[in-house]
Motif scaffolding. Structure first.
Motif, PDB file in Angstrom:
ATOM      1  N   GLU A 248       0.862  -1.182   0.000  1.00 48.73           N
ATOM      2  CA  GLU A 248       0.000   0.000   0.000  1.00 48.73           C
ATOM      3  C   GLU A 248       0.900   1.234   0.000  1.00 48.73           C
ATOM      4  N   ILE A 249       0.550   2.205  -0.819  1.00 48.67           N
ATOM      5  CA  ILE A 249       1.278   3.472  -0.806  1.00 48.67           C
ATOM      6  C   ILE A 249       0.307   4.570  -0.401  1.00 48.67           C
ATOM      7  N   GLU A 250       0.856   5.644   0.159  1.00 44.93           N
ATOM      8  CA  GLU A 250       0.021   6.729   0.659  1.00 44.93           C
ATOM      9  C   GLU A 250       0.609   8.064   0.250  1.00 44.93           C
ATOM     10  N   SER A 251      -0.281   9.013   0.050  1.00 41.86           N
ATOM     11  CA  SER A 251       0.120  10.405  -0.144  1.00 41.86           C
ATOM     12  C   SER A 251      -0.751  11.231   0.783  1.00 41.86           C
ATOM     13  N   ASP A 252      -0.569  12.530   0.727  1.00 36.94           N
ATOM     14  CA  ASP A 252      -1.420  13.381   1.563  1.00 36.94           C
ATOM     15  C   ASP A 252      -2.858  13.409   1.055  1.00 36.94           C
ATOM     16  N   LYS A 253      -3.098  12.901  -0.161  1.00 37.22           N
ATOM     17  CA  LYS A 253      -4.438  12.954  -0.753  1.00 37.22           C
ATOM     18  C   LYS A 253      -5.101  11.601  -0.961  1.00 37.22           C
ATOM     19  N   THR A 254      -4.321  10.524  -0.993  1.00 39.01           N
ATOM     20  CA  THR A 254      -4.913   9.228  -1.327  1.00 39.01           C
ATOM     21  C   THR A 254      -4.075   8.071  -0.794  1.00 39.01           C
ATOM     22  N   ALA A 255      -4.675   6.900  -0.764  1.00 40.96           N
ATOM     23  CA  ALA A 255      -3.982   5.639  -0.474  1.00 40.96           C
ATOM     24  C   ALA A 255      -4.308   4.701  -1.625  1.00 40.96           C
ATOM     25  N   LEU A 256      -3.339   3.868  -1.997  1.00 38.78           N
ATOM     26  CA  LEU A 256      -3.514   3.008  -3.162  1.00 38.78           C
ATOM     27  C   LEU A 256      -2.804   1.682  -2.931  1.00 38.78           C
ATOM     28  N   GLU A 257      -3.460   0.585  -3.317  1.00 41.68           N
ATOM     29  CA  GLU A 257      -2.837  -0.740  -3.265  1.00 41.68           C
ATOM     30  C   GLU A 257      -2.160  -1.000  -4.603  1.00 41.68           C
ATOM     31  N   ILE A 258      -0.924  -1.469  -4.560  1.00 37.90           N
ATOM     32  CA  ILE A 258      -0.163  -1.797  -5.763  1.00 37.90           C
ATOM     33  C   ILE A 258      -0.142  -3.317  -5.906  1.00 37.90           C
ATOM     34  N   PRO A 259      -0.657  -3.843  -7.038  1.00 37.62           N
ATOM     35  CA  PRO A 259      -0.682  -5.289  -7.239  1.00 37.62           C
ATOM     36  C   PRO A 259       0.619  -5.809  -7.856  1.00 37.62           C
ATOM     37  N   ALA A 260       0.852  -7.095  -7.684  1.00 37.49           N
ATOM     38  CA  ALA A 260       1.986  -7.754  -8.336  1.00 37.49           C
ATOM     39  C   ALA A 260       1.724  -7.810  -9.835  1.00 37.49           C
ATOM     40  N   PRO A 261       2.716  -7.459 -10.659  1.00 36.13           N
ATOM     41  CA  PRO A 261       2.514  -7.471 -12.104  1.00 36.13           C
ATOM     42  C   PRO A 261       2.493  -8.881 -12.705  1.00 36.13           C
ATOM     43  N   GLU A 262       3.074  -9.838 -12.006  1.00 36.37           N
ATOM     44  CA  GLU A 262       3.159 -11.228 -12.474  1.00 36.37           C
ATOM     45  C   GLU A 262       3.177 -12.156 -11.266  1.00 36.37           C
ATOM     46  N   ASP A 263       2.955 -13.450 -11.492  1.00 35.81           N
ATOM     47  CA  ASP A 263       3.183 -14.457 -10.460  1.00 35.81           C
ATOM     48  C   ASP A 263       4.677 -14.502 -10.188  1.00 35.81           C
ATOM     49  N   GLY A 264       5.068 -14.724  -8.956  1.00 37.98           N
ATOM     50  CA  GLY A 264       6.491 -14.855  -8.679  1.00 37.98           C
ATOM     51  C   GLY A 264       6.802 -14.760  -7.205  1.00 37.98           C
ATOM     52  N   ILE A 265       8.067 -14.538  -6.920  1.00 36.84           N
ATOM     53  CA  ILE A 265       8.568 -14.434  -5.555  1.00 36.84           C
ATOM     54  C   ILE A 265       9.066 -13.017  -5.344  1.00 36.84           C
ATOM     55  N   LEU A 266       8.676 -12.414  -4.236  1.00 35.30           N
ATOM     56  CA  LEU A 266       9.168 -11.079  -3.903  1.00 35.30           C
ATOM     57  C   LEU A 266      10.630 -11.217  -3.512  1.00 35.30           C
ATOM     58  N   GLU A 267      11.470 -10.790  -4.405  1.00 35.56           N
ATOM     59  CA  GLU A 267      12.917 -10.984  -4.258  1.00 35.56           C
ATOM     60  C   GLU A 267      13.533 -10.037  -3.241  1.00 35.56           C
ATOM     61  N   ARG A 268      13.163  -8.737  -3.342  1.00 40.05           N
ATOM     62  CA  ARG A 268      13.839  -7.759  -2.493  1.00 40.05           C
ATOM     63  C   ARG A 268      12.946  -6.547  -2.291  1.00 40.05           C
ATOM     64  N   ILE A 269      12.933  -6.050  -1.056  1.00 39.06           N
ATOM     65  CA  ILE A 269      12.260  -4.795  -0.731  1.00 39.06           C
ATOM     66  C   ILE A 269      13.354  -3.772  -0.467  1.00 39.06           C
ATOM     67  N   VAL A 270      13.341  -2.709  -1.247  1.00 36.46           N
ATOM     68  CA  VAL A 270      14.388  -1.692  -1.129  1.00 36.46           C
ATOM     69  C   VAL A 270      13.976  -0.607  -0.138  1.00 36.46           C
ATOM     70  N   ARG A 271      12.688  -0.274  -0.095  1.00 37.82           N
ATOM     71  CA  ARG A 271      12.193   0.769   0.806  1.00 37.82           C
ATOM     72  C   ARG A 271      11.204   0.148   1.794  1.00 37.82           C
ATOM     73  N   PRO A 272      11.482   0.255   3.090  1.00 34.91           N
ATOM     74  CA  PRO A 272      10.581  -0.311   4.084  1.00 34.91           C
ATOM     75  C   PRO A 272       9.341   0.555   4.275  1.00 34.91           C
ATOM     76  N   ALA A 273       8.376   0.048   4.992  1.00 34.55           N
ATOM     77  CA  ALA A 273       7.173   0.828   5.334  1.00 34.55           C
ATOM     78  C   ALA A 273       7.608   2.095   6.049  1.00 34.55           C
ATOM     79  N   GLY A 274       6.938   3.182   5.714  1.00 33.50           N
ATOM     80  CA  GLY A 274       7.251   4.468   6.323  1.00 33.50           C
ATOM     81  C   GLY A 274       8.271   5.287   5.555  1.00 33.50           C
ATOM     82  N   ALA A 275       8.906   4.676   4.559  1.00 38.32           N
ATOM     83  CA  ALA A 275       9.931   5.394   3.784  1.00 38.32           C
ATOM     84  C   ALA A 275       9.304   6.157   2.649  1.00 38.32           C
TER      85      ALA A 275
END
Length: 85
Positions: free
Chosen positions: A58-85
């Protein structure tokens, strides 16, 4: 906060010995009035299996919140930015 790219790489599933390149997940255009977003909550963690169109983060701005879906089936390899960043 950042703009342009959601910090995750989701490689698609592999079958019959094929290996695919990682896919960078990007923040979609949210309009000219929204310049920055923040990571709200990761719904998956590194190493988790994700199905195409399943909510990844989920991403947030001062005006909205939005869920970002996976573009393909697969394994989440790496998260570069943690929650709150």
């Amino acid at each position: 906060a950042w703009s342009n790219a959601l910090p995750a790489k989701v490689p698609p599933a592999w079958s019959l010995g094929e290996v695919f390149m990682a896919i960078e997940v990007k923040v979609p255009s949210l309009g000219e009035s929204i310049n920055e977003v923040q990571v709200g909550e990761w719904k998956k963690k590194e190493g988790d299996w994700v199905a195409k169109d399943e909510t990844l983060v989920e991403i947030e701005s001062d005006k909205t919140a939005l869920e970002i879906p996976a573009p393909e089936d697969g394994i989440l390899e790496r998260i570069v930015r943690p929650a709150g960043a």
